[in-house]
Design an enzyme around this catalytic site. Structure first.
Site, mmCIF file in Angstrom:
data_model
loop_
_atom_site.group_PDB
_atom_site.id
_atom_site.type_symbol
_atom_site.label_atom_id
_atom_site.label_comp_id
_atom_site.label_asym_id
_atom_site.label_seq_id
_atom_site.Cartn_x
_atom_site.Cartn_y
_atom_site.Cartn_z
ATOM 1 C CG PHE A 151 17.117 49.857 73.221
ATOM 2 C CD1 PHE A 151 17.619 50.340 74.422
ATOM 3 C CD2 PHE A 151 17.124 48.484 73.002
ATOM 4 C CE1 PHE A 151 18.114 49.472 75.388
ATOM 5 C CE2 PHE A 151 17.617 47.608 73.952
ATOM 6 C CZ PHE A 151 18.113 48.106 75.161
ATOM 7 C CG ASP A 236 17.257 46.983 65.561
ATOM 8 O OD1 ASP A 236 16.501 46.010 65.707
ATOM 9 O OD2 ASP A 236 18.000 47.406 66.463
ATOM 10 C CE LYS A 265 13.274 43.000 71.939
ATOM 11 N NZ LYS A 265 13.573 42.618 73.312
#
Length: 461
Positions: A151, A236, A265
């Protein structure tokens, strides 16, 4: 009368779901009401949420990892309040900002020594989009390789590398030259890279959907293959970085040196969106290689003072409160305790993860009665069993958790890094009680299971 957010919040506190029904995504409201997660929260502190009756909930999602240092941390609030009152020049577009330079220096001090340049943006998906562009321009190749079940975001470039079909369905055509391979498969990676047309291999060191861990030699093998074929290795770390796994970066568990690290985040402290890409000088100077190309990629609100201040304050909290060390300690304890009890429960396959990025996976049992009950749920909707874990955890034990991905029998825990021993016991005792209840096929928890199966079958029609 002066404008007041506090008054707006107070006057409209009970209208939250009605407003979303009328003006926003009403399907999300349906989901929350169906599974009983429709609470009116009035306050949030650290790892806890509080509803209108002042009931305390333990948040094991932390905004999908955004609140790694906990919600409403006073150090970040203070930094933001101070930034607001200083009357600093902000977003002067024919200028460079001081705070972004300071944050870049702090972040690069945590990365492998080959990474010495930073690019800031507003979110994780923007970081992925930047990586795609930078990789293509640097290598003069178009291909991007990514992993099944990965993702990387939901904008068109990152969506083109999304390993879950449910997110991609109906939004095509997506970017060409994006190739999917299995995670943890070096042979498949070499086959993909051998064309020498691949600009970048973009991979989560630990996959967020399912919390899938790499084999011990996987990431070092990735690094070697990328060097061999001239492909950029992009890690990532948007979800698994910044202390989440018990080290600052997840790649630190395997001592590898990617060409780019993507982040977002947790860097925000939970207040101001911020993302970034750490990269080599070669990449930075390939893309921004002339004065007339100084603005070929950017974002209007990137490097804004509030975001940079939030990032600086977040790094300070991680250091001063030893949150990365706490993540390693508490997370290891939770995982090992759950695995030690696996032989007591037929449904429990394993707990896995690193630090406070934890998966609890369930499986088909051996006992005939339990196996039949499991099969009933799987026939209605694959992965439905996990709702029989997350819903009672929330309703009966006030723990907020989630299923790790579509069609998975995996519950995911992604809590703030400041969990205490009290929280650890709360988690273990609640899971123990809930998992034990699932082994009583005549109990109330299986009434819930039958209701869930009925809803799933109805929606399928």
């Amino acid at each position: 009368m002066s404008f007041s957010i506090a008054e707006l919040f107070s006057q409209n506190f009970d209208r939250k779901f009605d407003l979303h029904e009328q003006y926003l995504n009403h399907q999300m409201v349906r989901v929350l009401r169906t599974i009983g997660f429709d609470r009116n929260y009035k306050k949030a502190i650290g790892q806890y949420l509080y509803d209108q009756d002042n009931n305390e909930y333990l948040d094991l999602l932390s905004g999908f990892g955004v609140f790694a240092i906990g919600r409403n941390h006073p150090t970040v609030i203070s930094a933001l309040q101070e930034t607001l009152t200083l009357e600093l020049p902000n977003l002067v577009q024919m200028d460079v900002s001081l705070l972004s330079g300071l944050l870049a220096k702090e972040i690069l001090a945590t990365t492998p020594e080959n990474l010495d340049k930073m690019f800031f943006c507003n979110s994780g998906t923007e970081a992925v989009e930047a990586a795609i562009k930078f990789a293509r321009y640097t290598t003069k190749r178009s291909g991007i390789v990514y992993c099944d079940h990965g993702f990387h975001g939901l904008t068109m470039g990152s969506l083109s590398m999304n390993g879950e079909e449910i997110f991609r369905e109906g939004f095509g055509p997506l970017l060409p030259d994006c190739i999917s391979i299995p995670f943890n498969d070096l042979s498949a990676l070499e086959q993909a890279l051998s064309s020498k047309q691949i600009a970048a291999f973009i991979v989560e060191p630990i996959q967020g959907k399912g919390v899938n861990l790499p084999d011990d030699d996987y990431l070092s093998g990735v690094e070697s293959l990328c060097r061999k074929y001239g492909t950029l290795f992009v890690a990532d770390e948007i979800q698994c970085g910044i202390g989440r796994t018990g080290k600052f970066w997840a790649i630190d568990h395997w001592n590898v040196k990617p060409d780019m690290i993507l982040m977002a985040k947790a860097l925000s402290g939970g207040f101001i969106p911020v993302g970034g890409v750490a990269m080599t000088t070669k990449i930075m100077e390939s893309v921004f290689n002339r004065m007339d190309r100084a603005v070929v990629h950017g974002s209007t609100f990137s490097k804004n003072n509030m975001a940079m201040a939030a990032g600086l304050a977040t790094l300070e909290v991680l250091r001063n409160e030893n949150l990365i060390e706490n993540s390693a300690k508490i997370g290891t304890d939770i995982i090992s305790t759950l695995n030690n009890s696996a032989n007591q429960y037929e449904f429990l396959k394993e707990a896995r993860g690193k630090g406070l990025m934890i998966a609890i996976e369930f499986q088909s049992p051996k006992s005939l009665s339990l196996k039949a009950a499991w099969a009933m749920l799987e026939a209605a909707n694959k992965g439905l069993f996990c709702q029989m874990i997350t819903i009672p955890l929330f309703k009966e034990h006030r723990i907020l958790s989630q299923v790790a991905g579509h069609g998975m029998n995996v519950v995911k825990l992604l809590p703030p890094l400041n969990l205490t021993e009290k929280d650890r016991n709360w988690i273990i005792n609640s899971l123990d009680k809930t998992i034990a209840d699932t082994h009583q096929v005549t109990g109330s928890i299986w009434t819930l299971g039958k209701n869930l199966a009925g809803h799933a079958l109805k929606n399928r029609k």
